[in-house]
Write a protein that holds these residues in place. Structure first.
Motif: not given
Length: 285
Positions: A172-176, A226-240, A260-264
């Motif tokens: 899953a990719v989460l953008a802002a 419940k958020l810790k129960t997520i099993r998919s790989e997550v990539y999180y993108i956010q701007g300041k 298992q979340t990677e942040y940008y």
């Protein structure tokens, strides 16, 4: 005397209504400016690239339909795109236009409830939002190699879907994304738009958007534990420089979200990542 008081009150009310209409018009103008491309223009540009869309829809029991626009070979792994609030499938133009993405995936750009070709009325809860999208995906997505992307409010919908079916999506990719209950409290313009009078003034898309945003904090609070129960790989993108979703939302998700979340996090990026920085999403998927 009573007549003068009544006339003064009437003038006050009329001025108040005018001020509210002007404020709403400004908000509509800002949204229109920041999301400039309509579907017609997007379709023309994609056509110039020989990118051909296929609209699919699923009839629901209530006679409503949920719709998505797809691109590419249906046999390929699915890339599901969930737009923000307001929006529709065309918000993902730059992702769809990238040949590398189309070579790898069959793109499924969803119209959420209340928007685009989907005729389902606006849904106030994230569970209601996800239920509509599942109606579509259950007919066309098979296997465990699907990837999902959510922008803004669409990121909250994706969070809901990841919780409901923890192993459904490979990534899953989460953008802002709008994920923090405290940081997504309704703003002054949401409260104005929530007045019944606004139903006669605002475009339908903004009415749908406000219904979602007013109810969002409560829905996010339900999900928090419940958020810790997520099993998919997550990539999180956010701007300041995001003026709609505080970048501190990253800290919230880091505290409550899956490990298992990677942040940008970018110092100079704004909220409108699918338009301003689509390459980040393309790289992530």
């Amino acid at each position: 005397m009573a007549i003068l008081v009544f006339e003064s009150y009437s003038v006050f009310m009329i001025k108040g209504i005018i001020i509210i209409v002007v404020i709403i018009a400004v908000v509509v103008g800002i949204v229109s400016f920041m999301m400039p491309a309509g579907k017609t223009e997007v379709l023309e540009r994609l056509s110039d690239l020989d990118v051909v869309p296929t609209e699919i829809s699923v009839e629901m029991e209530s006679s409503y339909k949920v719709s998505a626009t797809t691109f590419g070979d249906q046999a390929k792994p699915k890339l599901v795109l969930v737009h923000g609030s307001p929006g529709d499938w065309s918000n993902w133009e730059h992702i769809i236009a990238d040949a590398r993405v189309r070579d790898r995936y069959c793109i499924v750009a969803v119209d959420r409830a209340g928007y685009g070709a989907t005729t389902v009325p606006p849904q106030s809860t994230l569970a209601g939002q996800s239920a509509v999208i599942w109606q579509l995906l259950d007919r066309m997505v098979q296997g465990t190699d699907a990837v999902v992307v959510g922008h803004s409010y669409g990121g909250a919908v994706v969070e809901q879907m990841l919780l409901e079916r923890p192993r459904y999506f490979l990534k899953a990719v989460l953008a802002a994304p709008t994920l923090s209950p405290d940081l997504q409290a309704p703003r002054w313009y949401n409260r104005i738009a929530d007045l019944s009078l606004m139903n006669y003034i605002l475009p339908q898309a903004l009415i749908a958007s406000n219904i979602e945003m007013m109810a969002l904090p409560a829905a996010l609070a339900i999900n928090q534990s419940k958020l810790k129960t997520i099993r998919s790989e997550v990539y999180y993108i956010q701007g300041k420089k995001d003026v709609l979703v505080p970048f501190e939302t990253v800290d919230y998700f880091a505290a409550y979200g899956p490990d298992q979340t990677e942040y940008y996090l970018d110092d100079n990026m704004n909220h409108f990542i699918p338009w301003s920085d689509p390459g980040l999403i393309i790289t992530a998927v």
